[in-house]
Write an enzyme that holds these catalytic residues in place. Structure first.
Site, short mmCIF file in Angstrom:
data_model
loop_
_atom_site.label_atom_id
_atom_site.label_comp_id
_atom_site.label_asym_id
_atom_site.label_seq_id
_atom_site.Cartn_x
_atom_site.Cartn_y
_atom_site.Cartn_z
N LYS A 187 -11.33 -12.73 -77.58
CA LYS A 187 -9.97 -13.25 -76.81
C LYS A 187 -8.92 -12.08 -76.54
O LYS A 187 -8.46 -11.54 -77.68
CB LYS A 187 -9.36 -14.37 -77.48
CG LYS A 187 -8.38 -15.17 -76.59
CD LYS A 187 -7.87 -16.43 -77.45
CE LYS A 187 -6.79 -16.11 -78.34
NZ LYS A 187 -5.44 -15.65 -77.77
N ASP B 1 -7.07 -15.01 -72.04
CA ASP B 1 -6.09 -16.16 -72.50
C ASP B 1 -4.64 -15.95 -71.84
O ASP B 1 -3.88 -15.50 -72.50
CB ASP B 1 -6.09 -16.26 -73.94
CG ASP B 1 -5.31 -17.48 -74.42
OD1 ASP B 1 -5.06 -18.27 -73.42
OD2 ASP B 1 -4.54 -17.49 -75.55
N MET B 2 -4.64 -16.28 -70.67
CA MET B 2 -3.42 -15.93 -69.66
C MET B 2 -2.59 -17.38 -69.54
O MET B 2 -1.45 -17.44 -69.10
CB MET B 2 -3.73 -15.73 -68.35
CG MET B 2 -4.57 -14.47 -68.37
SD MET B 2 -3.35 -12.91 -68.68
CE MET B 2 -3.96 -12.49 -70.48
N LYS B 3 -3.05 -18.53 -69.84
CA LYS B 3 -2.43 -19.73 -69.81
C LYS B 3 -1.61 -20.02 -68.38
O LYS B 3 -0.32 -20.08 -68.37
CB LYS B 3 -1.52 -20.07 -70.77
CG LYS B 3 -2.34 -20.00 -72.48
CD LYS B 3 -1.23 -20.37 -73.46
CE LYS B 3 -2.19 -20.33 -74.88
NZ LYS B 3 -2.28 -19.06 -75.39
N LEU B 4 -2.21 -19.75 -67.33
CA LEU B 4 -1.45 -19.45 -66.18
C LEU B 4 -1.00 -20.78 -65.65
O LEU B 4 -1.73 -21.87 -65.76
CB LEU B 4 -2.61 -18.99 -64.80
CG LEU B 4 -3.20 -17.58 -65.29
CD1 LEU B 4 -4.22 -17.35 -64.12
CD2 LEU B 4 -2.08 -16.56 -65.41
N PHE B 5 0.20 -20.76 -64.97
CA PHE B 5 0.85 -21.96 -64.55
C PHE B 5 1.95 -21.46 -63.43
O PHE B 5 2.68 -20.69 -63.50
CB PHE B 5 1.60 -22.74 -65.63
CG PHE B 5 2.43 -23.96 -65.07
CD1 PHE B 5 1.78 -25.22 -65.24
CD2 PHE B 5 3.51 -23.86 -64.40
CE1 PHE B 5 2.21 -26.28 -64.85
CE2 PHE B 5 4.18 -25.00 -64.08
CZ PHE B 5 3.55 -26.27 -63.96
N ASP B 6 1.46 -22.21 -62.04
CA ASP B 6 2.15 -21.68 -61.05
C ASP B 6 1.79 -22.83 -59.88
O ASP B 6 1.16 -23.85 -60.17
CB ASP B 6 1.89 -20.45 -60.53
CG ASP B 6 3.15 -19.69 -59.92
OD1 ASP B 6 3.85 -20.21 -59.03
OD2 ASP B 6 3.61 -18.65 -60.35
N ALA C 1 -1.66 -22.47 -54.64
CA ALA C 1 -1.81 -21.12 -53.79
C ALA C 1 -1.98 -19.83 -54.76
O ALA C 1 -2.72 -19.23 -54.82
CB ALA C 1 -0.99 -20.88 -52.68
N THR C 2 -1.06 -19.72 -55.49
CA THR C 2 -0.63 -18.50 -56.45
C THR C 2 -1.69 -18.51 -57.46
O THR C 2 -2.07 -17.38 -57.87
CB THR C 2 0.83 -18.66 -57.14
OG1 THR C 2 1.74 -18.31 -56.09
CG2 THR C 2 1.06 -17.38 -57.94
N THR D 88 -1.19 -25.48 -79.77
CA THR D 88 -1.23 -25.76 -81.12
C THR D 88 -0.13 -25.44 -82.05
O THR D 88 -0.30 -25.88 -83.21
CB THR D 88 -2.69 -24.94 -81.94
OG1 THR D 88 -2.72 -23.74 -81.62
CG2 THR D 88 -3.85 -25.63 -81.13
N GLY E 164 -7.59 -15.55 -85.30
CA GLY E 164 -6.99 -14.07 -84.95
C GLY E 164 -6.49 -13.61 -86.19
O GLY E 164 -7.09 -12.67 -87.09
N ARG E 165 -5.36 -13.95 -86.62
CA ARG E 165 -4.39 -13.20 -87.75
C ARG E 165 -5.26 -13.22 -88.89
O ARG E 165 -5.46 -12.39 -89.76
CB ARG E 165 -3.14 -14.26 -88.23
CG ARG E 165 -2.67 -13.51 -89.13
CD ARG E 165 -1.08 -14.23 -89.13
NE ARG E 165 -0.20 -13.88 -88.16
CZ ARG E 165 0.02 -15.09 -87.20
NH1 ARG E 165 -0.47 -16.03 -87.22
NH2 ARG E 165 0.82 -14.58 -86.10
#
Length: 230
Positions: free
Chosen positions: A33, A61-66, A69-70, A116, A208-209
């Site tokens: 990731k 993992d961008m967690k896009l929100f807009d 169209a964008t 989370t 991850g960590r």
């Protein structure tokens, strides 16, 4: 053959360190990731390197929100990189736009339910509607599936509830917030062990960590994989 149920989060400062970590992990890990924190540190270049040169699977993992169209345009651009998973926020209009942007490409769109790292107090501060957090996660997951999401991101504590949804049939559940017994929680609040997350219905766990911060990252990854295999 690697066990792709484990996705290792390359939450390190830049692509060079990410590549070094991947080299340390070697053949033991086949799925990585790459998150927003590394985007300005060469994250897309690292994704391309790991995918094309090393044959690894990649979760961006961008967690896009807009606006729709964008989102559609952004996802169409990212889909050209031949990635495996991409995250967007689970709001139905975002999911629908992301699926349109990924049309014709194998990249799967995963919808974020509730992070989370959040608990009910955090949701109150953000003016999110009242209700028990697991119920809200399940409701957001169901709506994301209805909008076309290929899967969702949720804590392992909600995995079983989501897996029981009729809409979840054939869809992916990916769970961050996974820790070995006795591990520090870090910034996670809703956690479970690797084996429990899979038993409760998760298809993939993201760690991850506990791996990248370990003295021996490969040994840490292999300990988690051993738990998954029972």
């Amino acid at each position: 053959m690697t066990d792709d149920r484990l996705i290792v989060a390359l939450d390190v400062p830049n692509a060079l360190e990410g590549l070094q970590l991947a080299e340390q992990l070697g053949a033991s890990v086949g799925f990585y990731k790459i998150g927003l924190g590394m985007l300005t540190g060469g994250g897309l270049a690292l994704a391309n390197e790991l995918k094309t040169e090393q044959g690894k699977r990649i979760f961006l993992d961008m967690k896009l929100f807009d606006i729709g169209a964008t989102i559609e345009a952004a996802v169409r651009g990212l889909a050209q990189f031949d990635l495996d998973f991409l995250t967007v926020h689970g709001d139905p209009h975002v999911v629908r736009a992301a699926k349109e942007g990924a049309s014709g490409k194998p990249m799967k769109i995963l919808a974020v339910t509730i992070l989370t790292s959040l608990d009910r107090a955090d949701l109150d501060a953000g003016m999110i509607k009242s209700g028990d957090l697991p119920d809200l996660v399940a409701e957001r997951a169901g709506r994301a599936f209805d909008a076309g999401a290929d899967g969702v991101i949720a804590s392992p504590q909600e995995a079983a509830m989501i897996r029981a949804l009729p809409e979840a049939k054939g869809r992916l559940i990916v769970t961050p917030g996974v820790r070995l017994e006795g591990s520090a929680l870090g910034d996670q609040k809703r956690v479970a062990t690797p084996a429990q997350a899979i038993a409760d219905g998760a298809d993939h766990i993201v760690v991850g960590r506990p791996i990248w911060a370990a003295q021996d990252p490969r040994a840490a990854a292999e300990a988690i994989l051993s738990q998954l295999r029972g």
